[in-house]
Enzyme design. Structure first.
Site, PDB file in Angstrom:
ATOM      1  CD  GLN A 161      -2.204  13.327   3.999  1.00 21.48           C
ATOM      2  OE1 GLN A 161      -1.805  14.467   4.205  1.00 21.48           O
ATOM      3  NE2 GLN A 161      -1.407  12.281   4.001  1.00 21.48           N
ATOM      4  NE  ARG A 246      26.604  21.065  11.478  1.00 23.44           N
ATOM      5  CZ  ARG A 246      27.050  21.535  12.630  1.00 23.44           C
ATOM      6  NH1 ARG A 246      26.300  21.472  13.716  1.00 23.44           N
ATOM      7  NH2 ARG A 246      28.261  22.071  12.713  1.00 23.44           N
ATOM      8  CG  HIS A 247      30.224  18.409   7.972  1.00 25.72           C
ATOM      9  ND1 HIS A 247      30.919  18.395   9.183  1.00 25.72           N
ATOM     10  CD2 HIS A 247      29.762  19.660   7.814  1.00 25.72           C
ATOM     11  CE1 HIS A 247      30.876  19.634   9.694  1.00 25.72           C
ATOM     12  NE2 HIS A 247      30.178  20.395   8.883  1.00 25.72           N
ATOM     13  CG  ASN A 253      32.870  20.870  13.149  1.00 26.12           C
ATOM     14  OD1 ASN A 253      32.476  19.890  12.520  1.00 26.12           O
ATOM     15  ND2 ASN A 253      32.488  22.098  12.838  1.00 26.12           N
ATOM     16  NE  ARG A 296      32.823  21.580   7.197  1.00 20.78           N
ATOM     17  CZ  ARG A 296      33.186  22.653   6.506  1.00 20.78           C
ATOM     18  NH1 ARG A 296      34.183  22.584   5.652  1.00 20.78           N
ATOM     19  NH2 ARG A 296      32.534  23.807   6.671  1.00 20.78           N
ATOM     20  CD  GLU A 316      28.083  26.514   7.052  1.00 20.33           C
ATOM     21  OE1 GLU A 316      27.096  26.647   6.283  1.00 20.33           O
ATOM     22  OE2 GLU A 316      27.960  26.296   8.274  1.00 20.33           O
ATOM     23  CE1 TYR A 327      31.101  30.125  17.199  1.00 16.94           C
ATOM     24  CE2 TYR A 327      30.956  32.111  15.860  1.00 16.94           C
ATOM     25  CZ  TYR A 327      30.576  30.803  16.109  1.00 16.94           C
ATOM     26  OH  TYR A 327      29.673  30.182  15.279  1.00 16.94           O
ATOM     27  CE1 TYR A 356      23.437  32.465   9.975  1.00 22.27           C
ATOM     28  CE2 TYR A 356      22.237  30.671   8.930  1.00 22.27           C
ATOM     29  CZ  TYR A 356      23.125  31.124   9.890  1.00 22.27           C
ATOM     30  OH  TYR A 356      23.693  30.225  10.769  1.00 22.27           O
ATOM     31  CG  HIS A 381      28.442  22.712   5.269  1.00 20.16           C
ATOM     32  ND1 HIS A 381      29.712  22.294   5.612  1.00 20.16           N
ATOM     33  CD2 HIS A 381      28.301  22.438   3.946  1.00 20.16           C
ATOM     34  CE1 HIS A 381      30.314  21.809   4.536  1.00 20.16           C
ATOM     35  NE2 HIS A 381      29.483  21.877   3.512  1.00 20.16           N
TER      36      HIS A 381
END
Lengths: 459, 450
Positions: A161, A246-247, A253, A296, A316, A327, A356, A381
């Protein structure tokens, strides 16, 4: 007390106290010292451990003495360099080790590093004493990680490897490389002094035997060592793949709204069906399926018609007061917040929400369990997937919030050599784009058009 | 695939999404309970008397129960000869019954289990039933630790009720000698197929072999983090806040005047206690930080210590919750531990998020945790082994420090009211928890506020 705006960047420095926001992992830097014969997985462990520690927020760097040797020697002829009676070789190797230690000191004392991983064989007590003295002089804690393995199959696989592709063997064919490497190992065997329960009882270490079948843990001194031990005891090398997606496309969305707990659109449902087919075709052994606790992802998993586990930790990112906003609305109602987020998307915390950085903390048990598991499909998410992906692909805090995780696309991650192979599979069902790049102007006084420049199209 | 299969409904109490077919809850493929293990596990303690087996079993059982793994403790006091064999098999049968009937996940079998024969008996029983076995062996050769152990826990046992201390100690040491003769520790070679952890000298060294699954991995991590060094944990809420005074839950308000006074009183109290190397922890919320600031010492902020997120009910009074969401209010009273606020959390969620705090508290020595009502209830329940039903109703009044000191197999609690008046924020469970109850019934137990 200055007003604490929860919205501000999560690192609050008050002049009025010595408060530290982050959990203090250790109060002095830690030097992790790898120990073991060649082809025992030391570099694999060093790199993985470094990646994990950086991801959870502990600045860590690995120092591979072999690299230093390659830079010094330029050309590797053969195993004779490693013969214990090769004076010239010994001198060079010692110099390389010292040079690496010097860089370790630089990193831990001057560059803000908290953990350094010293990756070399360190197979003699004499070498380890040198390192221990070095650490003492500089106020570093030392933790040894020894890998002991006598299983010839494991060693052979290791060589295939990672050694065959090494710069050392660039001009060799497989047989030559393997033969040379085996002789290299032999050079170390006679002088190998494993960590000893009696002689080394004052040292802090973990001895990993037979790729994790058995562990001996001695004198764990602090929180970070405890976390390192826990991590090392949960990783394995059994081949497997992790599928991240993701969903399916959700109602919010398509309307360009963040967060919330909406259901799938008809395209989202189609995706769920395609995902079901995809999983079937892949014929994955004992696949575990995980979702968040949001509608979702669960709707998506339901279409697979297999058992699945719901994790609240996979929910999420909580956008707090901005939940379910577009936004454009965030820019209208909270232009300062919107700009602050663009300035430091990783650390920015939504008012009454999360960052985050918070997400990474809450996802750590998920990562730990992913390490324990084998084949897993995680339906989650956008922000969550970015955090998980950053862990597997060793992305920095700056890159993480901008990783591309489009809807209706499965990322198949397969550990290989020291890293991770990524295959991106778009399941051929159209979906809206939810990726917003960092705009050029992140100034708090920027005009609206510039703030909204990179917002993806929506209804 | 029918379109119905994609229809979900959210369960009213837990707020979990489940499939909704023909107006009934369909067979659920989704499990919202963490899968710790797929078969019941028997944890078998091994070791000579006075090696901390019972201490470890009780602590481990307490931890596992707190994180949501059903774990009764099966303690077997050692008896000699034939009786021993019968007792052991009785205990094993009990374990079997517990696993089947009560859907327990983990049972701790606390006995010396010092011979290979005894362990073989347990292994066969487990194999027959499909249970996993994980051994926890405690090995200690430090005579001081052993003597301490005996003094702390053995001498108060019924066996030594009418004995003089010195005599009792000698007698117990002789008992240990009896076991030593037949003691066969877990062997690295012969027992290499077993799953176990060997703890040497109260944690300076561990040998871990063949960890099979998630729960065993968590058990190992826990056992490697606990210690027996004497210390105290101080739990307190923030000083009285502005929202407290208004009878409003949650939010992120600052301290009231009395709250500030409490912070100063807390500083004085901490000084007076002369605590060695005290660590101070707070949440990320203004009121705990303001309280810590008054102490004038470094402190660490943990987001995990933030108060329970009341979601849509944040900053409401109970009267308003009853006014706007009477059904939610009733559901909460029906099962306060599992009830999740809409877009918020449950006590059960909080235990999950507090687990790393507990783990670090175990590692630490003297710590003062300045937190919140629901958070403090969760932490207290862990230390005092309170059930999920009791937990949400534990009394954690403002301006009162709880000093917890581990002693023998449990925890001594001292409650210190720092003499600064504060509003009461404790709401008892009302007698009527029906969703159709009248408003007066719902609000019966709401404490007074401005």
């Amino acid at each position: 007390l200055p007003p604490l705006t929860p919205a501000a960047l999560s690192v609050t420095c008050t002049c009025f106290s010595e408060a530290r926001v982050k959990l203090c992992m250790t109060n002095c830097p830690t030097l992790i010292v790898m120990v073991g014969l060649p082809a025992r997985g030391k570099t694999y462990i060093s790199k993985k451990l470094t990646r994990y520690l950086n991801w959870i927020g502990v600045p860590t760097k690995e120092f591979n003495v072999g690299q230093y040797r390659r830079e010094c020697l330029k050309i590797y002829k053969n195993f004779e360099f490693f013969r214990p009676d090769n004076e010239e070789g010994l001198k060079i190797r010692r110099q390389c080790a010292l040079s690496a230690l010097n860089d370790v000191r630089q990193y831990l004392c001057m560059e803000g590093g908290q953990v350094a991983v010293f990756d070399a064989t360190n197979t003699t007590r004499e070498r380890r004493d040198t390192i221990t003295r070095f650490a003492e002089q500089n106020g570093f804690k030392v933790f040894f990680v020894e890998s002991v393995c006598e299983d010839p199959d494991v060693i052979a696989e290791n060589i295939v490897q990672v050694k065959l592709g090494s710069p050392d063997y660039i001009d060799c064919n497989t047989e030559e490389a393997v033969a040379d490497f085996m002789k290299r190992i032999k050079c170390y065997e006679n002088s190998y002094q494993p960590l000893d329960e009696g002689l080394d009882r004052e040292l802090s270490y973990i001895k990993i035997m037979d790729v994790g079948r058995r562990y001996l843990v001695n004198r764990v001194l602090d929180h970070i060592q405890s976390r390192i031990v826990y991590y090392l005891m949960n990783i394995h090398i059994t081949p497997r793949s992790i599928y991240l997606c993701r969903h399916g496309e959700s109602d919010l969305n398509v309307r360009g709204r963040i967060g919330g707990d909406s259901g799938l659109t008809s395209r989202g449902k189609e995706y769920a069906k395609s995902l079901g087919h995809f999983i079937q075709e892949q014929n994955i052994k004992d696949l575990k399926v995980w979702t968040s606790q949001m509608k979702r992802t669960i709707q998506t998993a339901e279409a697979l018609a297999v058992p699945y586990e719901q994790w609240k930790a996979l929910n999420e990112i909580d956008a707090g007061v901005c939940e379910e906003m577009m936004y454009e609305e965030i820019q209208e109602h909270f232009p300062l917040e919107f700009a602050l987020r663009d300035q430091d998307k990783y650390r920015y915390r939504y008012p009454k929400g999360e960052s985050y950085e918070d997400l990474v903390q809450r996802l750590e048990p998920v990562i730990m369990e992913l390490e324990r598991q084998e084949n897993v499909l995680v339906i989650c998410h956008q922000a969550v997937m970015r955090c998980l992906l950053a862990y597997f692909l060793d992305k920095s805090a700056e890159e993480l919030p901008y990783l591309k995780c489009p809807l209706h696309t499965v990322l198949k991650l397969t550990p290989v050599a020291y890293g991770c192979k990524v295959e991106s599979i778009f399941l051929n069902v159209e979906a809206v784009n939810t990726h917003r790049d960092k705009p050029e102007n992140v100034d708090i006084s920027r005009p609206t058009e510039e703030a909204l420049l990179t917002v993806p199209a929506h209804q | 695939m029918s379109s119905e299969q994609n229809e979900l409904t959210q369960t009213p109490l837990l707020k979990i999404w489940v499939p909704w077919v023909h107006s009934t809850l369909s067979r659920r493929r989704g499990s919202s309970v963490p899968q710790f293990t797929n078969s019941p596990t028997v944890i078998v303690m091994v070791g000579l008397p006075a090696r901390g087996k019972t201490y470890i079993s009780k602590k481990l059982a307490r931890y596992l129960n707190w994180i949501g793994v059903n774990t009764p403790n099966m303690t077997l006091f050692p008896l000699i000869g034939v009786l021993f064999r019968n007792c052991a098999s009785n205990a094993l049968t009990d374990i079997g019954a517990y696993f089947t009937k009560e859907q327990g996940q983990v049972a701790v079998f606390d006995a010396t289990n010092t011979t290979r024969e005894r362990r073989g008996l347990i292994l066969s029983f487990a194999k027959e039933k499909g249970y996993k076995v994980f051994f926890v062996e405690s090995v200690c050769d430090d005579p001081d630790i052993i003597e301490q152990n005996i003094m702390q826990v053995k001498l108060s046992s019924p066996d030594y009720e009418n004995c003089d201390k010195e005599e009792a100690l000698e007698d117990f040491l002789k008992r240990i000698e009896c076991y030593k003769m037949t003691y066969v520790p877990l062997d690295e070679e012969k027992d290499r197929h077993l799953s176990y952890i060997k703890i040497f000298n109260v944690g300076s060294r561990y040998l871990v072999n063949r960890v099979q699954d998630h729960i065993q991995s968590r058990i190992v991590y826990y056992l490697m983090n606990i210690h027996v060094t004497p210390r105290s944990i101080y739990l307190s809420r923030h000083g009285e806040s502005d929202l407290n005074l208004l009878g409003r839950i949650g939010g992120d308000s600052g301290l009231s005047t009395r709250g500030q006074m409490y912070a100063s009183a807390l500083a004085a109290f901490v000084q007076s206690q002369s605590i060695r190397d005290l660590k101070v922890w707070t949440s990320h919320m203004k009121r705990t930080i303001q309280t810590a600031e008054a102490l004038g010492v470094p402190y660490e902020q943990w987001k995990a210590l933030n108060e329970i997120d009341a979601g849509m009910c944040e900053e409401m009074t109970y009267e308003e919750i009853q006014g706007h969401h009477p059904e939610e209010f009733a559901l909460r009273d029906q099962d306060k531990y599992r009830y999740r606020y809409p877009k918020g959390e449950s006590y059960e969620d909080m235990v999950h998020r507090l687990e790393p705090v507990i783990m670090e508290l175990e590692r630490q020595e003297n710590v003062l945790v300045i937190c919140h009502q629901a958070v403090m209830r969760c932490l207290l329940a862990y230390f005092l082994d309170k059930s999920a039903d009791e937990l949400p109703y534990l009394r954690c009044p403002l301006h009162t420090v709880l000093k917890l000191t581990p002693v023998a197999y449990g925890c001594k609690v001292e409650s210190i009211f720092l003499n600064v008046q504060a509003v009461n924020t404790h709401r008892e469970k009302p007698p009527n928890v029906d969703i159709n109850r009248k408003t007066e019934d719902a609000l019966q137990t709401v404490p007074e506020h401005v």
